[in-house]
Write a protein that holds these residues in place. Structure first.
Motif, PDB file in Angstrom:
ATOM      1  N   ALA A   1       0.830  -1.200   0.000  1.00  0.00           N
ATOM      2  CA  ALA A   1       0.000   0.000   0.000  1.00  0.00           C
ATOM      3  C   ALA A   1       0.866   1.253   0.000  1.00  0.00           C
ATOM      4  CB  ALA A   1      -0.909   0.006   1.218  1.00  0.00           C
ATOM      5  N   SER A   2       0.425   2.258  -0.749  1.00  0.00           N
ATOM      6  CA  SER A   2       1.079   3.562  -0.709  1.00  0.00           C
ATOM      7  C   SER A   2       0.675   4.230   0.603  1.00  0.00           C
ATOM      8  CB  SER A   2       0.658   4.403  -1.912  1.00  0.00           C
ATOM      9  OG  SER A   2       1.366   5.612  -1.944  1.00  0.00           O
ATOM     10  N   THR A   3       1.662   4.565   1.411  1.00  0.00           N
ATOM     11  CA  THR A   3       1.418   5.009   2.783  1.00  0.00           C
ATOM     12  C   THR A   3       2.094   6.348   3.024  1.00  0.00           C
ATOM     13  OG1 THR A   3       1.452   2.680   3.473  1.00  0.00           O
ATOM     14  CG2 THR A   3       1.669   4.333   5.206  1.00  0.00           C
ATOM     15  N   PRO A   4       1.416   7.287   3.689  1.00  0.00           N
ATOM     16  CA  PRO A   4       2.102   8.543   4.020  1.00  0.00           C
ATOM     17  C   PRO A   4       3.404   8.259   4.767  1.00  0.00           C
ATOM     18  CG  PRO A   4      -0.244   8.737   4.486  1.00  0.00           C
ATOM     19  CD  PRO A   4       0.009   7.285   4.147  1.00  0.00           C
ATOM     20  N   LEU A   5       4.457   8.942   4.393  1.00  0.00           N
ATOM     21  CA  LEU A   5       5.743   8.727   5.041  1.00  0.00           C
ATOM     22  C   LEU A   5       5.639   8.946   6.542  1.00  0.00           C
ATOM     23  CD1 LEU A   5       8.758   8.113   4.805  1.00  0.00           C
ATOM     24  CD2 LEU A   5       9.144  10.559   4.384  1.00  0.00           C
ATOM     25  N   ALA A   6       4.800   9.879   6.948  1.00  0.00           N
ATOM     26  CA  ALA A   6       4.629  10.143   8.381  1.00  0.00           C
ATOM     27  C   ALA A   6       4.173   8.890   9.115  1.00  0.00           C
ATOM     28  CB  ALA A   6       3.627  11.272   8.592  1.00  0.00           C
ATOM     29  N   GLU A   7       3.303   8.098   8.485  1.00  0.00           N
ATOM     30  CA  GLU A   7       2.812   6.874   9.132  1.00  0.00           C
ATOM     31  C   GLU A   7       3.898   5.808   9.200  1.00  0.00           C
ATOM     32  OE1 GLU A   7      -0.861   5.382   7.569  1.00  0.00           O
ATOM     33  OE2 GLU A   7      -1.801   7.363   7.527  1.00  0.00           O
ATOM     34  N   VAL A   8       4.723   5.717   8.173  1.00  0.00           N
ATOM     35  CA  VAL A   8       5.824   4.758   8.187  1.00  0.00           C
ATOM     36  C   VAL A   8       6.799   5.104   9.311  1.00  0.00           C
ATOM     37  CG1 VAL A   8       7.767   3.820   6.878  1.00  0.00           C
ATOM     38  CG2 VAL A   8       5.593   4.292   5.733  1.00  0.00           C
TER      39      VAL A   8
END
Length: 329
Positions: free
Chosen positions: A215-222
């Motif tokens: 899934a494409s995930t906001p970098l902040a969440e990673v």
């Protein structure tokens, strides 16, 4: 029994694919330069793919499956030429880097790819992968091409994804510098999820081309997932891109970089459409599970070891001091 030839099999990704085939009960042969072991249970044929006759030993039998991940077009071309009459099915691991543009968010497999490298040149990764795809295309409807994004997981030799859980763990209650994450995305696939797809797709005789991506995930969440897994309690210091560049911090990978950080004009690189992959049976584990796996591996390898990607902790502390000094004027 299924007879599988892995062109490689002693490196990180190809070794995981070889192991996945072994776990499935296949008879696995790895053709590699030597110097590193093949997975236990696999046969190793030592051969230099740059040398004439590299495939002499393996052309003597039929192969139910051939797997190649090489980014050297001539290696791929020569393997296809030598083995095309011996292979029932062929899997090639390419890359989303083959796409000509990273500006379009959510593009699928129909997007244009870069001009393939000519004459077997391998000095441009994207063009080399595109040329390799063209070479396996000569096999017609016997080919499965996977185009992964950033491959992550235990044992990753690039040190990119692992930088973040390792850094948060090493920093503990001290500050950690991150790129200003607003508008930035990340898209990864666990190495064992990629291996599972390559093997299961081949076992079913699947043919086609897919973006093998999570899934494409906001970098902040990673980054938040990495911080939570590591138990970091210190401050998180977001720094705008312009200030990082001004202090000679690099994008994406390599020395003195902030891994996974991409220029804001590349929204498509970390947002490839993965629906065809899932429709073909591709599955990806939860990001939190991959982070935990990577953190355990980083702890085992040493949080303070030299890395191929990232900013050293000493350099990071100095950068944070310099940025604070800039703010004070």
């Amino acid at each position: 029994m299924t007879d599988v030839l892995i062109l490689g099999g002693t490196g990180w990704v190809s070794g995981r694919i070889a192991q996945a085939w072994l776990d499935r009960g296949a008879r696995v042969t790895c053709l590699a330069r030597g110097g590193r072991a093949a997975p236990a249970g696999a046969d190793l044929v030592t051969a230099d793919r740059d040398a004439p006759g590299a495939y002499e030993e393996v052309v003597r039998q039929e192969w139910d499956e051939v797997v190649d991940i090489s980014s050297h077009p001539r290696h791929v071309e020569d393997a296809v030429s030598a083995l095309e009459s011996r292979a029932v099915h062929w899997s090639y691991v390419s890359s989303v880097s083959v796409y000509a543009s990273a500006a379009e968010y959510g593009a699928d497999e129909s997007a244009a790819i870069v001009e393939p490298a000519r004459d077997g040149a391998a000095d441009d990764y994207a063009r080399a992968k595109a040329a390799a795809e063209g070479a396996v295309g000569a096999l017609g409807d016997r080919v499965a091409i996977s185009r992964p994004g950033l491959i992550v997981g235990p044992g990753d030799p690039t040190d990119r994804f692992g930088y973040w859980p390792a850094r948060f763990a090493a920093a503990a209650a001290e500050p950690v510098m991150i790129p200003e994450p607003e508008g930035l995305w990340a898209q990864v696939i666990d190495v064992d999820d990629l291996a599972a797809f390559v093997v299961s797709a081949a076992a079913r005789g699947w043919r086609g081309v897919v973006n093998a991506v999570g899934a494409s995930t906001p970098l902040a969440e990673v980054l938040a997932a990495a911080r939570e897994a590591a138990g970091h309690t210190g401050a998180v210091v977001p720094v705008p891109a312009a200030r990082l560049v001004a202090h000679d911090v690099a994008y994406w990978a390599g020395p003195r970089s902030l891994p996974l950080w991409l220029p804001d004009d590349m929204p498509g690189f970390a947002s490839r459409d993965g629906r065809a992959f899932r429709a073909a049976g591709g599955r990806t584990r939860a990001l939190s599970e991959t982070v935990e796996r990577v953190l355990a591996d980083e702890r085992a390898r040493g949080l303070d070891r030299p890395r191929r990607a990232g900013v050293s902790r000493e350099d990071e502390v100095a950068l944070l001091d310099a940025l604070a000094s800039d703010d004070r004027g």
